[in-house]
Write a protein that holds these residues in place. Structure first.
Motif, PDB file in Angstrom:
ATOM      1  N   ARG A 150     -49.196  79.900 -14.823  1.00 23.94           N
ATOM      2  CA  ARG A 150     -47.491  79.884 -14.231  1.00 23.94           C
ATOM      3  C   ARG A 150     -47.304  79.536 -13.290  1.00 23.94           C
ATOM      4  O   ARG A 150     -48.427  79.376 -12.548  1.00 23.94           O
ATOM      5  N   ILE A 180     -39.570  81.973 -10.538  1.00 22.51           N
ATOM      6  CA  ILE A 180     -39.800  83.095 -11.442  1.00 22.51           C
ATOM      7  C   ILE A 180     -37.647  83.647 -10.985  1.00 22.51           C
ATOM      8  O   ILE A 180     -37.004  83.537 -10.235  1.00 22.51           O
ATOM      9  N   TYR A 235     -41.076  83.337 -15.900  1.00 26.04           N
ATOM     10  CA  TYR A 235     -40.968  82.951 -15.230  1.00 26.04           C
ATOM     11  C   TYR A 235     -42.500  81.866 -15.759  1.00 26.04           C
ATOM     12  O   TYR A 235     -42.539  81.047 -17.059  1.00 26.04           O
ATOM     13  N   LYS A 252     -38.031  88.849 -16.752  1.00 22.88           N
ATOM     14  CA  LYS A 252     -38.650  88.125 -15.941  1.00 22.88           C
ATOM     15  C   LYS A 252     -39.001  86.898 -16.368  1.00 22.88           C
ATOM     16  O   LYS A 252     -39.782  87.220 -17.382  1.00 22.88           O
TER      17      LYS A 252
END
Length: 902
Positions: free
Chosen positions: A740, A747, A723, A721
């Motif tokens: 973030r 994402i 971010y 993943k």
């Protein structure tokens, strides 16, 4: 004139008799009044035959339209030259009315010259049905006796009205009424109109049971096919009243009590009362339970020398002292008959001899197997196959002419024929006596169904959005059992063209041979955001290849399949998206940039050839391979890639499933599968010198929708993943760091797959009423579990604390030109603190990456789903809730597919 009503012809006949005799009723009455009273006679004189009125001199028929006068006279006994009486003329009237050809008949007498005046019944022009919505015309018209161009009669109309009402009563509509009407037309024609008032469906409001003490009403009602009308039985057909079902429910009650030991149970009465509004029924059963019995001495006596009575007695399921169970007795009789059949005694007579002891309340049973000759198959007859060749069915028989009869092989033959999928499911192999006591004829009556499919469809899938597909499949090509198929599919993320052919008995040998040629283009995608359906395309995989298959049986239930595949794959990425400098000449030019694509995508691109040889070892005892209800199967498969080509691995898979019928149409199944792929290649390094996973991305296992319900496509297992970050500033608008960014669209979720996986499933298929079955509805509840893992941890972009991003050269403030030789560089520095050298400015995407999901801990989901063969294509919907999941997994509540096979 005569009336056309049926109850008046007799009156008409009497009046005609008075006129013919030429008598006046008034003088007769006067004469009777003037005659003095006489004493009653002691005895009655014998009846005197009426004196003839005269002789028929001529007969004239008037009023005819379609019938000839001679035809009309042929229906009577009136003839010229014969004497006639009043009774003779009355009988002539009755004879003509009984033909039901006339609406009115009169006979006039003029001194022996008779005039027969008729009015013919009209001819039916057409039959019209009005008001029928629940029962279509194609169901009613075959039951109606009246038809166009027939003679109209009231008796036929009444019979048709009664028949239509009976049809509605069978549908549970006891309030239905039919009003026949006649519309007069010219030329003595009529239209018959049946005005139908269907009324509501008569439901069963209440089921009362009187006399039951051992079992509650609810337990007994659950054994009945008829159910009480309740809101939660909206789709059930069992809530409608059916007289035949009432008798069947009495047998179900008796069977239930007999299985619980109540051998004296009986239903004293069963009454169904229709409520005054004719909308509901109230059913009342009066029962007598009696005493409960236990098994006494049970044994088997066999007159067949090959069957030992003592040995069979030891294998009986019931023992002395167990509660008596009539169903167990019936099953034992069937089992003993099948056992005798295994030894070739097809017509062995097994009869239970009951010894009831009412004092001790025990039921002793002696199963007697009468002597019978060993039976051999005289011949095998196959009927009903108009397209399928006889040899296609015969080669599935496990018995041939001259073989000793074996009941197990007969059942196995039936299962194999059903598994072909060429015939209707209600198929049976009948056993008929042959030309001698030791001969038997096996007769199979098949009913062929369509085996060709032409599909042109467009649909919507939760996986691939819009789908357009066209396919032609013939599973019984030329009636030889061969399969020929071709298909074209197009969707937003995949395109394919495929042609395949399979010959199940190559050169009439028990060897299956087939092959496929295909071209598949797939655009892989990743989800943008956590749990959303937004996605973008990642890599494009183009596969062109072929496969050759062969299969041979090892035993009756085990077979071996071999295959060879050759695939040419080309995996590419969009240069404008995933290459940092696609048109430049610097060090990053013409190279996949991990900062944009991720390292795992950069590792996947390239051209390669896969040449693989594989086998599958199959064990299958299912009663039907298409829709099994009992039995089990297991498949062990291995593929070896490396016979030439550029890809080398060993991939192993194991699948297994077992099916149990639970009764009442419920089917329970357990299935499991697992796999492992091992690379035979040496370790590879990426352009930055980092070691990569040996098993390429496109060769790994993935798990998720649709095989793992409750999770999104590729929603289970290892993933990266990314971010995206946004700058944080102080009061003077100076950048102080990076955090973030908020929002799911910041994402990206890239599934990496795994080298090892497993999955298990438990499912119960739930039966519905006959109406739902006709619609093709098959609901089920299920539990899914599984996991995928086992790849090498990827090298994250900022896994060592360095910041992910770019430094672009600073252009000249006056000319705007970039200094000669200056190219884009990667930023350095600690996490969230990019550092660019002199003459460079930070630019590009700021992000952090996280590696999740690489664990074999089970994920678990529960839910229910429905298969529906809808008019616009197969439809499947599943609603599943993930109960166990790991960080990074993508869950999904509802999954559906429309317009494509599942």
């Amino acid at each position: 004139m005569m009336s056309s009503k049926r109850q008046r012809p007799v009156v008409t006949a009497l009046l005609a008799t008075t006129m013919i005799a030429g008598l006046s009723t008034a003088p007769a009455m006067a004469q009777q009044a003037a005659t003095p009273a006489r004493a009653p006679a002691p005895t009655l004189a014998p009846p005197v035959a009426p004196a003839p009125v005269g002789t028929i001199s001529a007969i004239t028929v008037t009023g005819t339209q379609r019938l000839e006068p001679d035809t009309i006279l042929s229906y009577t006994k009136l003839r010229v030259g014969q004497p006639f009486t009043q009774e003779t003329l009355d009988q002539g009237l009755r004879d003509l009315y009984e033909t039901e050809l006339f609406a009115d008949v009169q006979i006039r007498n003029d001194n022996g010259a008779l005039t027969v005046e008729v009015k013919e019944n009209p001819v039916i022009n057409r039959i019209v049905l009005e008001g029928n919505k629940r029962l279509k015309e194609d169901k009613i018209r075959p039951e109606i006796k009246l038809a166009p161009r027939q003679i109209y009669t009231r008796s036929k109309v009444r019979a048709d009205v009664a028949r239509i009402i009976e049809l509605y009563r069978r549908q549970g509509r006891f309030a239905a009424s039919v009003e026949p009407k006649m519309v007069q037309l010219d030329q003595n024609r009529v239209d018959i109109v049946f005005e139908i008032t269907e009324g509501p469906k008569s439901k069963v409001r209440q089921i009362n049971i009187i006399g039951n003490e051992k079992f509650k009403d609810g337990a007994l009602r659950s054994q009945m096919v008829t159910k009480q009308s309740r809101w939660f039985r909206l789709f059930s057909s069992g809530t409608s009243y059916d007289p035949d079902r009432l008798a069947y429910d009495q047998q179900k009650l008796r069977q239930y009590y007999l299985t619980e030991g109540y051998a004296d149970f009986r239903v004293i009465s069963a009454v169904a009362e229709l409520t005054p509004d004719k909308q509901d029924f109230i059913i009342t059963y009066v029962v007598e339970e009696g005493d409960r019995y236990k098994f006494g001495d049970v044994k088997v006596e066999s007159d067949i020398r090959d069957l030992s009575g003592d040995g069979l007695t030891k294998r009986l399921p019931m023992k002395k002292g167990d509660w008596y169970n009539a169903k167990q007795v019936e099953d034992t009789v069937d089992t003993l008959s099948e056992t005798a059949g295994l030894f070739g005694y097809a017509f062995a007579d097994v009869s239970p001899d009951f010894q009831r002891d009412k004092d001790t309340l025990t039921m002793g049973i002696n199963f007697r197997i009468a002597n019978a000759p060993r039976v051999y198959v005289e011949r095998v007859d196959i009927n009903g196959n108009t397209l399928t060749q006889d040899k296609v069915v015969r080669r599935e028989f496990r018995l041939a002419e001259g073989d000793a009869f074996n009941s197990f092989l007969v059942k196995r033959s039936k299962d194999r024929i059903n598994s072909l999928g060429f015939f209707q499911e209600k198929l049976d192999v009948e056993q008929k006596p042959g030309s001698a006591p030791d001969r038997i004829i096996l007769e199979t009556n098949v009913q062929e169904k369509s085996t060709g499919e032409l599909s042109l469809s467009a649909g919507f899938s939760s996986l691939e959005r819009f789908i357009v597909s066209a396919s032609i499949t013939q599973r019984n090509f030329r009636g030889k059992g061969q399969e020929l198929r071709t298909s074209v599919n197009y969707s937003a993320y995949s395109k394919s063209v495929e042609v395949g052919f399979t010959e199940p008995y190559f050169m009439d040998k028990n060897i299956a041979l087939g092959g496929d040629i295909y071209r598949r283009d797939m655009n892989s995608f990743r989800f943008l955001g956590n749990g959303t359906n937004s996605r973008d395309t990642t890599y494009e995989q183009t596969t062109t290849g072929f496969q050759i298959r062969a299969g041979v049986p090892i035993t009756e239930f085990m077979s071996l399949a071999l295959r060879y595949s050759l695939n040419f794959d080309d995996v590419t990425l969009d240069r404008a998206t995933y290459y940092s400098d696609p048109d430049g000449a610097g060090p990053l030019a013409e190279r996949c940039d991990p900062l944009l694509a991720g390292r795992y995508l950069c590792d996947a691109i390239g051209k390669r050839t896969t040449s693989s040889l594989g086998y599958s070892l199959i064990y299958d005892t299912r009663d039907n391979r298409i829709r099994p209800t009992r039995g089990h199967n297991a498949v062990l498969s291995q593929d070896f890639a490396g016979l030439g080509g550029s890809v080398k691995y060993v991939r192993t898979r194991l699948n297994a499933a077992k099916f149990w019928p639970l009764g009442a149409g419920f089917i329970f199944s357990l299935s499991g599968e697992g796999g492992y792929i091992h690379s035979l290649e040496s370790e590879r390094l990426d352009p930055d010198g980092n070691p990569t996973e040996r098993v390429r991305l496109v060769d790994r296992f993935f798990l998720g929708e649709p095989q793992f319900r409750g999770f999104n496509i590729r929603g289970v297992g290892p993933r990266v993943k990314r971010y995206f970050l946004q700058a944080t500033t102080d009061a003077n608008n100076n950048i102080t760091g990076y955090d973030r960014a908020a929002g799911r669209n910041n994402i990206t979720d890239d599934a990496l797959g795994g080298r090892i996986y497993y999955q298990a499933r438990a499912e119960v298929e739930i039966p519905l009423g006959s109406g739902a079955r006709e619609m093709g509805l098959r609901p089920s509840i299920f539990v899914d579990a599984g996991a995928v893992a086992g790849i090498k941890d990827p090298v994250l972009i900022n896994g060592n604390g360095s910041f992910a991003g770019y430094c672009d050269p600073t252009p000249d403030p006056v000319s705007g030109a970039v200094p000669p030789g200056a190219t884009r560089q990667r930023a350095t520095g600690t996490a969230r603190a990019p550092v660019c050298g002199s003459g460079y400015n930070f630019a590009g995407s700021n992000f952090e990456e996280e590696y999740l999901g690489d664990t074999l801990k089970p994920r678990l989901s529960v839910g229910f789903g429905v298969n529906w063969n809808s008019p616009f294509g197969p439809f499947r919907i599943d609603i599943a809730k993930a109960l166990l999941k790991e960080p990074g997994d993508d869950t999904k509540l509802i999954t559906f597919n429309v317009g494509t096979q599942f």
